[in-house]
Write an enzyme that holds these catalytic residues in place. Structure first.
Site, PDB file in Angstrom:
ATOM      1  CG  ASP A  49      -3.362  -3.827   5.000  1.00 35.19           C
ATOM      2  OD1 ASP A  49      -2.452  -3.009   5.269  1.00 35.19           O
ATOM      3  OD2 ASP A  49      -4.335  -3.549   4.282  1.00 35.19           O
ATOM      4  CD  GLU A  50      -5.794  -5.682   1.428  1.00 36.16           C
ATOM      5  OE1 GLU A  50      -6.948  -6.130   1.337  1.00 36.16           O
ATOM      6  OE2 GLU A  50      -5.467  -4.519   1.088  1.00 36.16           O
ATOM      7  CB  VAL A  51       2.537  -7.696   1.765  1.00 35.99           C
ATOM      8  CG1 VAL A  51       3.824  -7.729   0.945  1.00 35.99           C
ATOM      9  CG2 VAL A  51       2.434  -6.432   2.594  1.00 35.99           C
ATOM     10  CG  HIS A  87      -2.014  -1.050   1.135  1.00 37.13           C
ATOM     11  ND1 HIS A  87      -3.126  -0.913   0.342  1.00 37.13           N
ATOM     12  CD2 HIS A  87      -2.110  -2.274   1.728  1.00 37.13           C
ATOM     13  CE1 HIS A  87      -3.887  -1.997   0.473  1.00 37.13           C
ATOM     14  NE2 HIS A  87      -3.299  -2.838   1.296  1.00 37.13           N
ATOM     15  CD  GLU A 141      -2.612  -9.013   6.576  1.00 36.08           C
ATOM     16  OE1 GLU A 141      -2.966  -8.412   7.609  1.00 36.08           O
ATOM     17  OE2 GLU A 141      -3.225  -8.933   5.501  1.00 36.08           O
TER      18      GLU A 141
END
Lengths: 669, 669
Positions: A314-316, A251, A366
């Protein structure tokens, strides 16, 4: 007949529905203990508030604010100077709060109202602030005019961390909306504003050390450090902590647009305009990345005074890490066998930086890693199970799964989502005690400054009640009745969430009659979860001025109809169906004329058909006769058709009529 | 039957009424010349505004503001940076305006819109500002979406002085309302904000020379000099002059509370809390009075940059002068034979002070005096005849009589009031040219910050049209249709006048159904002229939260009903009457329960009876049969009863039904 027909307008229905359901104390959140007493304290021009015991400027300003808000609520000017005699509202504060508000500070208060005086006592100013909101919510009207019913309230929160997590990166959220959000949070006793300040689409806070973060990464839309201090001070007045989030290592496209050298691939990078999960990611193998974060977070931890500092995480997906020889070599050298371990390595380094600067780390699921110190807080977007794992490992945690306001789910759904559910109930008391509360989240891909407040409020108030009130408080109809009042109170407080809805409806109507367009907007809801943002059609520049952007997350009209069916209130059911049939016919020509509404034409047809089916069904249901076999089948099929998304909206008349048809069909199909 | 009944709700009616009447260009004020062309300019994300020719910061800021407002109107983000290619809106400004805006500067503009571009040209930034408002008003929606119809507009004002005169003394008007007033004035091309800054009830501007004026004369409610400069700068951005008024020698109780030595009687004085004309008056026989005014006006003429300075001069009865031996001796010495001559003496001295400080004097009719220099401006509250006398004597004048927004008269009344009427038509062209225009006035005895904007707007917009558009523009129904659109535009601009109405209705309703209370508030109007303030019951501290305070100055519902009767639209007439009968029944229980509404109980009964009478009458009228003789009499008597004030409101259903009854009765009574 005609005599009562005009009464059968949705406006009247709604209003009545609200009125008759609003039994019991019309407060939100409901207090821990509430005992009605006899009599009533009159509110008039002699109203006077006095702070006794410990006092501080924040308290005296809060008292003055209470007088202003009382005027807004009642229209009664209360010239303090002019008023003599004993205080109408006596505030007894025992001692100070911490200079910088901390997690778990006492927020309890006692409010005793009798016909002569209201006495609000608390251990510290935080409790006073919470109690003042309760006092203002108690002001109502009876046959004699405005006043406060006599009552004894002993109240404290169930959870110490009750927040709103607000993304200000994907669309720019100006300062006035930030402040109004804080006003509303204070009104429902929330105490943490989680400020999601950076993401792929924009870096939103001034850095003096790294000015390119905003000059190249924000389109000029960012908060100056002076404005940040202003927001923190404003929040402090309301008893709200401000926790900043700087989301790393993913992000970060906007960061990399400014400082490509921090990236895993050379770049160049541009600010992301679309929505989703993107590849650009910081390079954990570069020491300059940690130096950069040390400098930036050093600057930001000095700017933000809260003890907690959110690093996202998050969301890697790490595609670029896999493709990078440099990163792969680094992983080998460090013995990190996969992206997951690489991110853990990164998180540990970043946590050490945050710790060095005297703060505690907060992050999404995460970052969870048994090797991290136990003072970190996990914010769980994954759910209670994941939250349970964290607290079992000795960490503290917050629930956000189930509180995503941007997913267009019902207030009921959020309201009944409890941090303590079947997945966490079995934890030890000691483990449960580390479940600190939760945060409603607002991600702003699909909202503009015009409709964002109507998407956050009033629904965030039910999350506030879930986190403040006893777990046993779960009466959904009572919640909806009180939520309607709360929504009005928030508009009195200065939020424009109901006004912007009307203005957007009027825009859709253009020069055409507003009534039918409003009726249409009232009965549809935006498609749910990620149906819109996943479509890939949207960017930061997409106009958000359609029916789907105007419609509120939840249709009151549809819900009240479903309740009427469940209650077998055939009068209301019939009149609502008649209103819908007429409105569907009335709105049709406007849908032809207005470019913004062309896409909604099929909805009018489905709506008309749905109303017809409902009017057939109610005759069976009301008479107790079962519809002949074969009657229901084709109608249920038509309702399935009507229930499908059109123009990214859902016709919410369909589910209630389906229930009605099933009732009419009895067992038979 | 049932199929269409729900359509018969006032909401639908109103909306339809508006839609079908809004033919022709939906602009307010209407331009001098308007010529529709073929085609349409699309408004989309590529919208780009460019300033060519002469430019200045005010122009570039106006262009940026236009982009923001276009987003508010359309919901289409217009990322200027991202947009390439030719300008969608090309502004061609020939030269500068005067640094300090002056009376009579060119405000004309030309706006040419074709499917490829809109070109706005003007001699100076003032014309551009006016033209930008027209451009924004032209944005509408057709089958293809949002855009601007191709058009050729040549426009300029009929009068050079088009103002709002706003009392901020009797009730305190905070800065945000002042600024919103300026926003709205700009939107309807008004150019003078007349700031009535002092009166018996408060002195509202900081004086560094005479600080007691605010420390003892304002209850702490006043504008700092920094805030005054802020307002002047804000107004300048919008092309609005700010003319301050310091009303002397009467209306000065607040001054005398601070500096009693200026008074005719020794005092002590207290800030006046009531409404009316009071005795305290400056002593024209004391030189210290002129020294004081010289110092104060010296300070204020430096603070306010406009060429004009308003000294009031109204409503001096001079009782104290008559009772003062000192004043009587002075009059004898000066050969002044009555109070009138004494005030003229005073006015001359004050005018000389104003002139010495480089300003021109403005005042109310009372200061008129052949011996004053001809450069003064008379603001006439007395009317066109008085105005005519002034211009015949060589003075300039403004009309305010007929534009008093606080008197609760109809928009139609204000709209049809023209500075050039039978009393002024006969003046020579040269004399007429000295009639500069007019000012809508808002005196704030009977308003609070909650309802003041709903009393000023949207009605002030019709005065704006009267003073800007050609005299021939007088179609009342067209005005009302366009006024409805204008009202919405103003709310988009940030005015809360429609929202505050709803919030006040909801307050009246308390926990009871809002729909019926709204229907009641929609059909009543406050009593007119000075009926309320003359009652003597009111003070600065009286709550203004009743039905009469909530009701709008003019009932749209009642007017639309009268139109339906006049148009013999029996369907609308019937459904409205049915709606009223039902709403009157539905609201009754709430009137019993709510202390704020108890006083309104008789209205519900009159309303129900009025609806019944109307439903009888429409059967005759619609069928063309004449009602039997003797039928009308008792019904007209009942309507007379229903038309009488209750709780300081008027039931506006009565006049329309009376017309219907007379129609039904034909000749017979």
């Amino acid at each position: 007949m005609t005599k009562v027909n005009p009464l059968r307008s949705l406006a009247f229905l709604l209003a009545s529905a609200v009125a008759c359901l609003a039994a019991g104390p019309d407060l939100m959140p409901l207090p821990a203990q509430y005992e009605a007493r006899a009599g009533r304290l009159v509110i008039d021009g002699a109203f006077r508030v006095k702070v006794s015991g410990y006092t501080e400027p924040r308290l005296t300003r809060a008292a003055a604010r209470t007088v202003d808000r009382l005027f807004k609520q009642t229209g009664i000017p209360t010239p303090q100077a002019a008023a003599a005699g004993p205080a109408t509202l006596l505030i007894e504060c025992k001692g100070p709060s911490k200079p910088i508000q901390t997690l778990g500070e006492d927020e309890s208060y006692t409010l005793e109202v009798d016909p002569t005086q209201a006495r609000l006592s608390a251990a510290n100013p935080l409790g006073v602030l919470r109690g003042l909101e309760t006092f203002l919510q108690l002001v109502d009207q009876d046959g004699n005019g405005l006043g406060v019913p006599a009552v004894s309230i002993h109240d404290q929160p169930r959870f110490p961390w009750r927040g709103v997590s607000f993304d200000v990166s994907r669309h720019w959220i100006p300062l006035d909306i930030v402040k109004r959000t804080l006003d509303a949070m204070g009104a429902v006793k929330m105490n943490v504003y989680h400020w999601h300040l950076s993401d792929d689409q924009g870096f939103r806070v001034e850095s003096k050390r790294y000015p390119k973060l905003t000059s190249l990464g924000s389109d000029g839309h960012f908060y100056t450090q002076a404005q940040v201090r202003e927001v923190i001070a404003y929040a402090h007045e309301l008893g709200i902590r401000v926790v900043p989030e700087f989301d790393v290592p993913g992000h970060t496209t906007a960061w990399l647009a400014a400082y490509p050298e921090l990236g895993t691939v050379p770049g160049p990078y541009e600010i992301e305009r679309k929505w989703g999960i993107f590849d650009p990611v910081l390079d954990p193998s570069k020491e300059i990345v940690y130096q950069f974060l040390d400098n930036l977070f050093g600057e930001m931890t000095r700017l933000f005074d809260d003890a907690y500092f959110h690093i996202g995480g998050d969301e890697v997906e790490g595609k670029q890490w896999q493709a990078s020889a440099r990163v792969q070599a680094f992983m080998k050298k460090e013995g990190l066998k996969d992206n997951h371990e690489l991110q853990r390595y990164f998180s540990r380094r970043v946590q050490a930086i945050v710790q060095k600067h005297g703060k505690r780390t907060e992050g999404w699921d995460e970052i969870l890693d048994p090797h991290l110190p136990k003072d970190i807080v996990i914010q769980s977007w994954r759910g209670q199970k994941s939250l349970g794992v964290a607290v079992q490992q000795g960490y503290s945690g917050l629930l956000s799964a189930g509180y995503y306001l941007d997913l267009m789910q019902t207030a009921e759904f959020h309201y009944l989502t409890d941090p303590i559910n079947e997945d966490t109930r079995t934890l030890t008391a000691e483990q449960q005690s580390r479940i600190l509360g939760g945060e409603a989240t607002m991600w702003v891909e699909m909202v503009s400054t015009q409709n964002v407040e109507a998407r956050v409020w009033p629904r965030a108030a039910v999350v506030a009640e879930r986190l403040w009130s006893p777990q046993s408080v779960r009466d959904v109809r009572s919640m909806y009745a009180r939520l309607e009042t709360m929504s009005r109170r928030l508009e009195l407080l200065g939020l424009p969430h109901r006004q912007t809805y009307r203005l957007m409806v009027e825009r859709l109507a253009g020069g055409e009659p507003v009534g039918p367009v409003k009726a249409l907007a009232d009965i549809v809801e935006p498609v749910k979860i990620y149906a819109r943002s996943d479509s890939g059609k949207y960017t930061q520049f997409t106009p958000l001025n359609r029916l789907v952007d105007t419609a509120l997350p939840e249709s009151d009209a549809a819900r009240n109809f479903r309740y009427a069916v469940a209650d077998k209130d055939w009068k209301t059911v019939r009149s609502t169906l008649e209103h819908w049939r007429a409105a569907a016919a009335a709105v049709r020509p406007t849908l032809e004329k207005n470019g913004l509404l062309l896409e909604a034409r099929p909805i009018a047809d489905h709506w008309a058909r749905t109303a017809e089916i409902g009017l057939e069904a109610v005759e069976f249901a009301a008479s107790g006769r079962t519809a002949p076999s074969g009657w229901a089948g084709p109608r249920l099929a038509a309702l399935d058709e009507a229930a499908k998304p059109v123009a990214e909206t859902l016709l919410m008349a369909a589910p209630g009529v389906r229930a009605l048809v099933e009732l009419a069909a009895g067992g038979s199909k």
